[in-house]
Design a protein around this motif. Structure first.
Motif, mmCIF file in Angstrom:
data_model
loop_
_atom_site.group_PDB
_atom_site.id
_atom_site.type_symbol
_atom_site.label_atom_id
_atom_site.label_comp_id
_atom_site.label_asym_id
_atom_site.label_seq_id
_atom_site.Cartn_x
_atom_site.Cartn_y
_atom_site.Cartn_z
ATOM 1 N N ILE A 159 50.201 28.025 30.366
ATOM 2 C CA ILE A 159 50.044 28.917 28.912
ATOM 3 C C ILE A 159 51.530 29.323 28.520
ATOM 4 N N THR A 160 51.701 29.252 27.430
ATOM 5 C CA THR A 160 52.988 29.780 26.685
ATOM 6 C C THR A 160 52.638 31.320 26.214
ATOM 7 N N PRO A 161 54.023 32.022 26.212
ATOM 8 C CA PRO A 161 53.814 33.544 25.772
ATOM 9 C C PRO A 161 53.203 33.606 24.569
ATOM 10 N N ALA A 162 53.393 32.711 23.733
ATOM 11 C CA ALA A 162 52.824 32.789 22.088
ATOM 12 C C ALA A 162 51.476 32.639 22.340
ATOM 13 N N ALA A 163 50.701 31.866 23.238
ATOM 14 C CA ALA A 163 49.469 31.629 23.453
ATOM 15 C C ALA A 163 48.640 32.520 24.224
ATOM 16 N N ALA A 164 49.479 33.378 24.961
ATOM 17 C CA ALA A 164 49.002 34.312 25.803
ATOM 18 C C ALA A 164 48.718 35.611 24.844
ATOM 19 N N ARG A 165 49.965 35.821 23.909
ATOM 20 C CA ARG A 165 49.583 36.890 22.942
ATOM 21 C C ARG A 165 48.356 36.718 21.913
ATOM 22 N N THR A 166 48.339 35.492 21.425
ATOM 23 C CA THR A 166 47.078 35.169 20.360
ATOM 24 C C THR A 166 45.961 35.225 21.162
ATOM 25 N N PHE A 167 45.655 35.098 22.605
ATOM 26 C CA PHE A 167 44.543 35.212 23.364
ATOM 27 C C PHE A 167 44.156 36.561 23.496
ATOM 28 N N LEU A 168 45.229 37.629 23.810
ATOM 29 C CA LEU A 168 44.999 38.986 23.714
ATOM 30 C C LEU A 168 44.602 39.736 22.521
ATOM 31 N N GLU A 169 45.233 39.199 21.381
ATOM 32 C CA GLU A 169 44.976 39.731 20.279
ATOM 33 C C GLU A 169 43.431 39.462 19.639
ATOM 34 N N LYS A 170 43.127 38.018 20.064
ATOM 35 C CA LYS A 170 41.710 37.523 19.532
ATOM 36 C C LYS A 170 40.641 38.101 20.233
ATOM 37 N N GLU A 171 40.610 37.589 21.694
ATOM 38 C CA GLU A 171 39.647 37.734 22.615
ATOM 39 C C GLU A 171 39.444 39.395 23.209
ATOM 40 N N VAL A 172 40.815 39.872 23.444
ATOM 41 C CA VAL A 172 40.541 41.188 24.189
ATOM 42 C C VAL A 172 40.731 42.273 23.064
ATOM 43 N N VAL A 173 41.076 42.015 21.905
ATOM 44 C CA VAL A 173 41.169 42.934 20.627
ATOM 45 C C VAL A 173 42.308 43.971 20.967
ATOM 46 N N LEU A 174 43.609 43.447 21.370
ATOM 47 C CA LEU A 174 44.652 44.284 21.536
ATOM 48 C C LEU A 174 45.578 44.233 20.325
ATOM 49 N N SER A 175 46.172 45.077 19.650
ATOM 50 C CA SER A 175 47.035 45.246 18.638
ATOM 51 C C SER A 175 48.322 44.294 18.975
ATOM 52 N N PRO A 176 48.843 43.669 17.962
ATOM 53 C CA PRO A 176 50.139 42.798 18.173
ATOM 54 C C PRO A 176 51.070 43.429 18.964
ATOM 55 N N PRO A 177 51.551 44.913 18.879
ATOM 56 C CA PRO A 177 52.723 45.434 19.631
ATOM 57 C C PRO A 177 52.063 45.371 21.252
ATOM 58 N N LEU A 178 50.830 45.705 21.466
ATOM 59 C CA LEU A 178 50.401 45.907 22.795
ATOM 60 C C LEU A 178 50.453 44.630 23.539
ATOM 61 N N SER A 179 49.878 43.476 22.821
ATOM 62 C CA SER A 179 49.815 42.129 23.293
ATOM 63 C C SER A 179 51.263 41.883 23.352
ATOM 64 N N GLN A 180 52.124 42.039 22.567
ATOM 65 C CA GLN A 180 53.819 41.462 23.097
ATOM 66 C C GLN A 180 54.185 42.441 24.284
ATOM 67 N N SER A 181 53.767 43.628 24.265
ATOM 68 C CA SER A 181 54.259 44.380 25.586
ATOM 69 C C SER A 181 53.421 43.841 26.736
ATOM 70 N N GLU A 182 52.299 43.381 26.849
ATOM 71 C CA GLU A 182 51.543 42.802 28.076
ATOM 72 C C GLU A 182 52.313 41.700 28.382
ATOM 73 N N VAL A 183 52.647 40.729 27.331
ATOM 74 C CA VAL A 183 53.214 39.361 27.680
ATOM 75 C C VAL A 183 54.688 39.853 28.513
ATOM 76 N N GLU A 184 55.386 40.656 27.814
ATOM 77 C CA GLU A 184 56.817 40.983 28.364
ATOM 78 C C GLU A 184 56.653 41.642 29.797
ATOM 79 N N ARG A 185 55.417 42.142 30.079
ATOM 80 C CA ARG A 185 55.107 42.541 31.487
ATOM 81 C C ARG A 185 54.801 41.587 32.583
ATOM 82 N N TYR A 186 54.180 40.668 31.873
ATOM 83 C CA TYR A 186 53.957 39.483 33.014
ATOM 84 C C TYR A 186 55.080 38.570 33.044
#
Length: 634
Positions: free
Chosen positions: A539-566
């Motif tokens: 999976i790509t970082p962009a797809a992971a951010r989109t997944f977190l925003e859509k399916e997990v309902v995280l805000s864009p900055p938190l989704s970004q932070s999550e992907v940076e963490r991984y």
């Protein structure tokens, strides 16, 4: 990526004032890991004075160490003498982290980035291993012998990690972050004034203004320049460097704010010199390193496997991802079922769990209302814990505060700042809430995940009580050995307990709190497969951010932070929440099955906390061999 000596020492490390009703009578102390059936460790220290908002709950001036620290069993004192061997290595090669643990002799010292430091680090570990092996062979006490093995395992992991790092990737030092860690460790409300004063000496050494100390930024740049030319080493990731360049200026401002806040005179000249050096380092990163940085982020499989091991995950990445996917699907079904009555009660147009969470997020707390709300929520949670006999609570209050802008830029997530674990004088951990997440646009800066009423239930349970704050309080106040409190440290235990804490409180939350608590567990399940699948290129970082925003309902900055963490902040670490929670739930079910009506949840939880930060296998061994046989009939 950060400095390798700091990362190599990670196996040796563990990394909120509230208004509440008068405490009840002193709770029974937690049992010692080696206590005989029916016996307990020495009683916890007396209640400390409640701190006013924003003030430290540290021991009063003149309070002796004996008054603040618990009496420890003789075997713990003996074990701690052995642990000093690794504490000496820590103080020598990672003084900033040693200071955070409470090793005061390291307060003025700074990390060494000079050539050959990796070899010196491994030599120190191997010397320590040889001595510990001799002591282990001669030890007769089973508890002390087990602690010696914990120390040996930690040193072995550090040697293997250092070798792997040196063979596989360039040493990129996040110099501004290293300095901020070193200074903020000392300039803290919980630190007594004499220790705060040592921050000036550390600052001067970072700036190269003390004899025998080259500027830390210049050392970092030389290491980077030398290793970028070596064939076969992975260059730093562009994503990581760009993130640091985006936040470094704000973090450096925070360093100056700390010196001014605590009135440390004489800091202006060395701070100005250091800032010029760090700015020059950033300029070199932009000019010379970014063109050579790699556009991907994946670690070599052996290094990623080591990172999982380091954080307490002892199964292959593919198996971890499979378990996490199954848990994710199950949690979504639970959330959807719970969303139906919430939507009906609130007359919401949609009962989809995503839409219900978005509606709950609109009930945002703002500014000065945030901390009082969390304090009130903590008081409610503590009342539930006592009424339902979930776990034994300390007498003293917990601490909650908002993070500074610099703290939020450097670590953009709610977190527990642990207390010192050595010679603690009454200092407590802090539940810190971030202000905002820096980003390239105003829209990206807005974050709504932590400051709404429904979220405060599970966040408080995780970071404060019965989660991390209580976990660290147990380490300090119950006399847990340093081997179990520091050197057995792994995220699977720490984060597994905190996520488990959310779960045991969930039945007593209102429906909205239950839904968001399940959402936070959904995040942890997503981490269990996104982290390894990003590393595997599935999976790509962009797809992971989109997944977190859509399916997990995280805000864009938190989704970004999550992907940076991984991808570069801490690959592998985020999986430990799901894995540790899964193993702890399995252990609870196994224990209940073995004990039947003898099982008591409060006694079980107290025992788990009393074991320190043990990895899942050692924790299971302790429960099966010591807890289960010792419990009385109902």
């Amino acid at each position: 990526m950060t400095l390798r000596p700091l990362r190599a020492l990670a196996p040796l490390l563990v990394a909120a004032c509230t208004v509440r009703a008068p405490p009840p009578a002193a709770p029974a102390p937690l049992p010692s890991p080696s206590a005989a059936p029916g016996q307990s460790a020495a009683a916890a220290p007396g209640q400390s004075a409640a701190a006013a908002p924003g003030q430290s709950a540290a021991a009063a001036p003149g309070q002796s160490a004996a008054a603040a620290a618990p009496r420890r069993p003789a075997w713990v004192e003996r074990s701690n003498e052995h642990a000093k061997i690794l504490l000496d290595v820590l103080a020598r090669f990672s003084p900033e982290r040693a200071s955070a643990l409470g090793v005061e002799r390291a307060d003025q010292e700074v990390s060494d980035l000079s050539p050959g430091v990796e070899g010196r680090l491994r030599a120190a570990y191997r010397e320590a291993i040889a001595e510990l092996e001799k002591r282990r062979a001669a030890e007769k006490d089973p508890a002390v012998a087990e602690d010696l093995q914990i120390l040996l395992d930690a040193a072995d992991r550090a040697v293997r990690g250092s070798e792997l790092e040196e063979r596989t990737r360039v040493t990129y030092v996040h110099a501004t972050g290293l300095v901020f860690e070193g200074i903020s460790t000392l300039l803290d409300d919980r630190i007594p004034p004499p220790r705060r004063a040592t921050a000036l000496a550390r600052l001067r050494r970072y700036a190269g203004l003390e004899a025998g100390h080259a500027p830390i930024a210049e050392q970092a740049r030389k290491r980077l320049d030398q290793e970028l030319g070596k064939p076969g080493l992975l260059a730093p990731s562009r994503m990581e460097i760009e993130r640091h360049l985006a936040t470094n200026a704000r973090v450096r401002e925070g360093i100056g704010e700390l010196f001014r806040k605590y009135g440390i005179s004489g800091h202006e000249e060395p701070l100005a010199a250091l800032n010029r050096q760090l700015e020059a380092y950033d300029a070199a990163l932009r000019k010379d390193v970014l063109p050579k940085a790699r556009t991907d982020f994946a670690l070599p499989p052996p290094l990623y496997a080591y990172m999982l091991e380091l954080h307490g995950v002892d199964i292959p990445p593919a198996e971890l991802a499979r378990l996490a996917h199954a848990a994710f699907d199950d949690l979504k079904a639970q959330m959807q079922k719970l969303s139906l009555p919430i939507a009906k009660a609130r007359n919401l147009p949609s009962a989809d769990y995503r839409d219900v969470i978005r509606a709950l997020k609109k009930e945002q707390l703002v500014g000065e209302a945030i901390v009082p709300h969390y304090k009130e929520r903590l008081a409610q949670i503590e009342e539930i814990i006592r009424k339902e006999r979930l776990v034994t609570l300390p007498e003293r209050p917990a601490r909650i505060r908002l993070g500074t802008a610099a703290e939020s830029a450097e670590m953009p997530a709610p977190r527990m700042r642990p207390p010192r674990l050595l010679d603690n004088q009454g200092e407590a951990g802090e539940f810190v809430l971030p202000l905002s997440l820096p980003g390239p646009s105003d829209q990206l800066r807005r974050i709504d995940d932590f400051t709404y009423a429904a979220a405060s239930w599970t966040l408080t349970a995780h970071e404060a009580r019965p989660g991390h704050e209580l976990q660290f309080a147990s380490l300090v106040e119950r006399g847990v050995s340093l081997a179990r409190a520091v050197f057995a440290e792994n995220s699977a235990n720490m984060e597994g307990w905190a996520l488990y804490s959310e779960a045991i409180l969930l039945p007593f939350m209102p429906p909205e709190g239950q839904l968001v608590s399940l959402q936070h567990r959904l995040v942890r399940a997503a981490r269990g497969f996104l982290d390894p699948e990003l590393q595997a290129g599935k999976i790509t970082p962009a797809a992971a951010r989109t997944f977190l925003e859509k399916e997990v309902v995280l805000s864009p900055p938190l989704s970004q932070s999550e992907v940076e963490r991984y991808t570069f902040r801490a690959p592998g670490q985020a999986t430990s929440y799901f894995y540790g929670f899964t193993r702890l739930m399995e252990l609870r079910r196994e224990t209940e099955s073995m004990m039947g009506p003898r099982f008591d949840a409060q006694r079980f939880h107290d025992f788990v906390l009393a074991q320190g930060i043990l990895p899942p296998k050692l924790l299971r061994k302790a429960v099966i061999e010591r807890f289960v046989p010792a419990q009385p009939s109902p």
